[in-house]
Design an enzyme around this catalytic site. Structure first.
Site: not given
Ligand code: NAP
Length: 241
Positions: A8, A10-11, A133, A147, A149-151
Site C-alpha cells: 500500500g 502507492s499513496r 489503527s 475495519y 475488527a480487522a485492525k
Molecule cells: N489515514 C488514517 O487516518 C489512518 C488511521 C489509522 C490507520 N491507518 C492505516 O494506515 C494504512 C495506510 O492508510 P492511508 O491513510 O495511507 O490510506 P490511503 O491513502 O487510502 O492508501 C491506501 C493504500 O493501500 C492500498 N490498497 C488499498 N486497497 C488495496 C487492495 N485491495 N490491494 C492492494 N492495495 C490496496 C492502496 O493502493 P491503491 O493506490 O492501488 O488503491 C494504497 O496504497 C492503512 O492500513 C490504514 O488502515 C490510516
C-alpha cells in the site's frame, strides 16, 4: 542494508514510508492495487490487488525476485476504509465485511506467514511492521465494525508472531495511528462532520503521513530487539491507554 517490501505504498502513509526508507538507504519495493505510471523515483513497484487471495503469493514471489531471493522486512500497510452501513442488504453488508477483512487482515496474515517461512528457511531474522489503527483498541464508527475488527485482529496476530518467533530473531512491531492526513482520513473527516472532530484530539491536528512513516522506519530499521511485540500509538493523545 537489505530489501524492505512496503504494501500500500502507492499513496498516503505507505508512500511516505517508502520514500523515507529509501532516503535512509534501504532498498525498497513498493506496492499498490494497480500498476502505476513510472515515476521519477525509479523505485521498484509491484501491482497486486489484495482482494484476490492468490495475489499475495504473486506479490511475495515478485518481491523476492526483485530482491534477489532475500527480503529483510515487510511492512503490512495496505488497507481500505469503506463505510458499511447496517441498513444495507444482508448480502451487501456481508460482502463488504469479507472484503475489508480480506484486504486489511487476511492478506497481511498471508504475507507475514510467507515472510516467517522465508526467514526460517534462510536461518536468519527479519522484521514485520504492521500498520494497525487506534480503532483496534477504541473501536470505530457504526459503519466500520469490519475495519475495527480487522485492525484488532492484526494487533492480536502481531503479538502472536512476536511471541512465537522472537527466539529466531523474527521481530514484529505494530503501529496504531489515529487520524492521519491522507485521502482515507479526509473522506472520513468529511463524513463525520469535518474539522469539528479535531476537538477530540488534544494535539489539535491529525498526524501527517510523514510522522507515521518515521515510526515505520524506526520499527523496520532501528527499534531494539527487545521492543518486539510492542504496539506504538500515534494519535495526538486522542486515545491514551
Ligand atoms: N489515514 C488514517 O487516518 C489512518 C488511521 C489509522 C490507520 N491507518 C492505516 O494506515 C494504512 C495506510 O492508510 P492511508 O491513510 O495511507 O490510506 P490511503 O491513502 O487510502 O492508501 C491506501 C493504500 O493501500 C492500498 N490498497 C488499498 N486497497 C488495496 C487492495 N485491495 N490491494 C492492494 N492495495 C490496496 C492502496 O493502493 P491503491 O493506490 O492501488 O488503491 C494504497 O496504497 C492503512 O492500513 C490504514 O488502515 C490510516
Amino acid at each position: 542494508m537489505g530489501y524492505i517490501l512496503v504494501t500500500g505504498s502507492s499513496r498516503g502513509i505507505g508512500r511516505a514510508a517508502l520514500a523515507l526508507l529509501a532516503q535512509r538507504g534501504a532498498r525498497v519495493i513498493g506496492h499498490g492495487s494497480r500498476p502505476q505510471p513510472q515515476d521519477a523515483s525509479g523505485l521498484a513497484f509491484i501491482a497486486a490487488d489484495l482482494a484476490d487471495p492468490l495475489s499475495v503469493d504473486r506479490l511475495w514471489h515478485a518481491a523476492l525476485e526483485i530482491a534477489g531471493g532475500k527480503i529483510d522486512a515487510v511492512v503490512n500497510n495496505a488497507g481500505r476504509f469503506e463505510a458499511n452501513r447496517l441498513e444495507r442488504s444482508d448480502i451487501e453488508w456481508l460482502d463488504a465485511w469479507e472484503d475489508t477483512l480480506r484486504v486489511n487482515l487476511t492478506a497481511a496474515a498471508q504475507l507475514s506467514r510467507l515472510a516467517v517461512l522465508h526467514w526460517q528457511a534462510e536461518g536468519c531474522g527479519g522484521r514485520l511492521v504492521h500498520v494497525a489503527s487506534r480503532a483496534a483498541y477504541r473501536g470505530d464508527s457504526p459503519a466500520h465494525w469490519h475495519y475495527a475488527a480487522a485492525k484488532g485482529g492484526m494487533v492480536a496476530m502481531h503479538k502472536t508472531i512476536a511471541r512465537a518467533y522472537a527466539g529466531q530473531g523474527i521481530l514484529s512491531f505494530a503501529i496504531a495511528p489515529g487520524f492521519t492526513d491522507t485521502s482515507m482520513a479526509g473522506d472520513y473527516l468529511a463524513s463525520r462532520g469535518g474539522p469539528g472532530l479535531l476537538a477530540d484530539i488534544p494535539l489539535g491536528r491529525v498526524a501527517s503521513p510523514e510522522e507515521i512513516a518515521r515510526i515505520i522506519a524506526f520499527c523496520a530499521l532501528d527499534a531494539p530487539e527487545s521492543m518486539t511485540g510492542a504496539v506504538i500509538d500515534a494519535n495526538g493523545a486522542s486515545f491514551v491507554r
